[in-house]
Design an enzyme around this catalytic site. Structure first.
Site, short mmCIF file in Angstrom:
data_model
loop_
_atom_site.label_atom_id
_atom_site.label_comp_id
_atom_site.label_asym_id
_atom_site.label_seq_id
_atom_site.Cartn_x
_atom_site.Cartn_y
_atom_site.Cartn_z
N SER A 1 -0.07 11.09 2.51
CA SER A 1 -0.22 9.73 3.05
C SER A 1 1.02 9.15 3.72
O SER A 1 0.93 8.11 4.38
CB SER A 1 -0.69 8.79 1.94
OG SER A 1 -2.00 9.12 1.55
N SER B 1 -2.72 7.46 4.07
CA SER B 1 -3.12 6.08 3.88
C SER B 1 -2.04 5.07 4.27
O SER B 1 -2.30 3.86 4.30
CB SER B 1 -3.51 5.86 2.40
OG SER B 1 -2.41 6.09 1.54
N LYS C 1 4.17 -1.09 2.55
CA LYS C 1 2.74 -0.75 2.45
C LYS C 1 2.02 -1.72 1.51
O LYS C 1 2.58 -2.11 0.47
CB LYS C 1 2.61 0.70 1.94
CG LYS C 1 1.19 1.25 1.94
CD LYS C 1 1.18 2.72 1.56
CE LYS C 1 -0.21 3.31 1.51
NZ LYS C 1 -0.19 4.74 1.17
#
Length: 588
Positions: free
Chosen positions: A249, A225, A150
């Site tokens: 997330s 996210s 990420k």
């Protein structure tokens, strides 16, 4: 006074007025010019970041081509079809080379990125990591496995943008602890993936790299996210990804994209070397964790990460290795369950997924016990919202200084930046009509003082104790509950942040929680959705109905929860659910 004298006075006044007008006009022009220059500087930074990404992806393409030439005759489609556990075994025994696996996933990642815009950077150090692996005598648990990371998790030689201009140009000098441990275990981090601006949103869009799409349906969000991770893995461009989770997330993109994802207990894995707009916030616990196509992949990743190397690099992580015995146990479980949390009415497919899974578990010999989370409204408003925005969202609003607000975040941002007095007045006005929205506005004012912050922390601890007492009273091993879904239509996540109640409960409690896909949306679900009213009948309920519409055929997941530090039990439960949902498990 003579006429001449009057004209002299007026002349002097007009001169002063003209000077004042000129000064005001020049000041206004200067302000406009400064704003224009600021916007231009922001645009230049974003353009430079996009150029850097373009060059990185070109470099990735060349590297994949070069590796392909070094390993002719590789069956790429066969490699991509293997589970991570199968891949690890073949790499370890030598029937597959790390080069062939890496270029297969590079090629596929580039293809997926063309379709859904999920990759933000190529981690060029993966080629050096490949060379190091050849020299190592001992093969780690993740030997030769390509891993996506990420965006906001630091990788040496790369930026961690957080989807924000303020972090552009800040090249990291060392890997985060989790990336160091992945490499120690033979893993090959090879790309960084897209996120929403600030990461306090569960869509996946930012002004720098744009919108990521759901590979299962481009009209839908991949979630967030960790949305870039969800999209890349679901599209087949990665076999293992590392995401983060402060309100869902990891679990939300896993739910939206039909993946398995685990949010561990707060400090089970190291969080050193990660950027965040909420540094210092302690009321709600954020965490790093794995995302993959099956539960065994998550378990292998956790087993690899929970090693001496992590405990040495970050001594704040408890030295608790992975308990294989708990994960592989076949002992019948006592499972608490609920179909709705009372805050947001579940969509028809969410509810059906829990009902269907509960029946499968009962038929397999497990004991299912009804459970209701206590004081859910209080948890959402006073513990989560007032906790995560205990500063009245001041830190978050500051992140936007000198930045462009992404369209998907404007609804949230415009609410967060309202003065506390305006929020309170609006809350009073809305209370008789829309009480839930009124309570949310009040909670967004934050705590107001250090004393109140201490009280808020104490309230979180008291709620956790109450929840655990109820759990113990029912003698539960684990809990089965809904995961928000199916995938939202674009543009709705920023207007429904409170709909994360199903996931953020376990960030407040700091319990390990994971999601497993168990079904897909049916036409019957879609028909039933037309009759959806919600618990409050307010604009949020209407938006949720719109957000999940048009999802026939998309995956639906359930959430599996265990007590703190029991990640192995949580994974074992997830594995049980996965096997039963796939029809590969017999009765215990």
């Amino acid at each position: 006074m003579s006429q001449e004298r009057v004209w002299q006075v007026l002349d002097s006044s007009w001169g002063d007025l003209r000077a004042l007008s000129a000064l005001l006009c020049s000041s206004a022009a200067a302000v406009v010019l400064l704003k224009w220059l600021g916007r231009r500087q922001v645009q230049q930074k974003m353009d430079e970041a996009r150029r850097s990404r373009h060059l990185a992806l070109e470099r990735m393409e060349k590297a994949a081509r070069r590796l392909k030439q070094e390993s002719p005759g590789t069956q790429t489609s066969q490699i991509l079809s293997l589970t991570m556990v199968e891949l690890a075994e073949k790499l370890k025994e030598g029937s597959l080379s790390p080069e062939s696996v890496l270029y297969s996933y590079m090629d596929k990642a580039l293809e997926v990125n063309q379709e859904v815009n999920c990759v933000t950077d190529f981690i060029h150090g993966c080629e050096d990591q490949l060379k190091k692996l050849k020299k190592q005598e001992e093969k780690g648990l993740l030997y030769g496995i390509p891993i996506s990371i990420k965006d906001h998790i630091n990788c040496k030689g790369h930026i961690s943008s957080g989807g924000m201009v303020k972090f552009l140009g800040q090249v990291k000098e060392e890997d985060s602890v989790i990336v160091q441990v992945l490499k120690h275990q033979g893993g090959i981090p090879f790309v960084k993936t897209n996120i929403p601006q600030t990461m306090i949103n569960y869509d996946c869009s930012n002004p720098i790299f744009g919108q990521t799409l759901n590979p299962l349906n481009p009209q839908k969000s991949p979630g967030g996210s960790s949305g870039g991770e969800g999209a890349l893995i679901a599209g087949g461009g990665s076999v293992l990804g590392i995401g983060s989770d402060v309100a869902g997330s990891i679990r939300l993109p896993s739910s939206f994209c039909g993946l398995c994802g685990l949010k561990p207990t707060g400090n089970r894995l190291s969080k050193q070397g990660v950027i965040s707009p909420l540094i210092g916030m302690q009321s709600v616990t954020g965490m790093l964790g794995p995302m993959a196509r099956d539960v065994d992949s998550l378990a292998l990743c956790m087993k690899a990460l929970l090693c001496q190397e992590m405990f040495q690099l970050d001594p704040t992580v408890p030295p608790i290795p992975f308990d294989e015995q708990v994960y592989t146990s076949s002992k019948p479980l006592r499972i608490g369950y609920y179909e709705g949390d009372g805050y947001f009415q579940p969509s028809p497919s969410m509810k059906r997924a829990v009902q269907h899974t509960r029946k499968l578990l009962q038929d397999a010999g497990h004991t299912l016990v009804p459970f209701a989370p206590p004081k859910i409204d209080y948890m959402v408003d006073e513990l989560f919202t007032r906790g995560i925005f205990s500063d009245g969202a001041a830190h978050l609003v500051d992140c936007f200084k000198g930045d462009i607000v992404d369209p998907n975040l404007k609804s949230q941002y415009n609410t967060y930046r309202l003065p506390a007095l305006v929020k309170r007045i609006l809350a009073i006005i809305l209370q008789p009509i829309y009480p839930r929205i009124a309570r949310d506005l009040s909670a967004l004012c934050g705590v107001g003082s250090a004393k109140n912050l201490w009280d808020q922390h104490g309230a979180v601890a008291a709620y956790r104790s109450e929840f655990i007492s109820k759990w113990r009273e029912l003698r539960l091993d684990v809990i089965l509950c809904p995961a928000l879904g199916p995938a939202f239509n674009h543009g709705y996540a920023g207007k429904l942040f409170a709909a994360t109640s199903y996931t953020h409960l376990y960030n407040v409690l700091n319990f390990p929680a994971g999601v497993v896909p168990v079904s897909t949306v049916t036409r019957e679900d879609e028909e039933e959705l037309k009759r959806y009213r919600g618990h409050y009948g307010d604009p949020w309920d209407r938006r949720l109905k719109e957000a999940v519409s048009g999802a026939v055929g998309l995956p639906v997941a359930v959430q599996c929860v265990a007590l703190p530090w029991q990640e192995e039990l949580c994974l074992r439960f997830m594995k049980e659910v996965e096997a039963l949902a796939r029809g590969t498990k017999r009765n215990v």
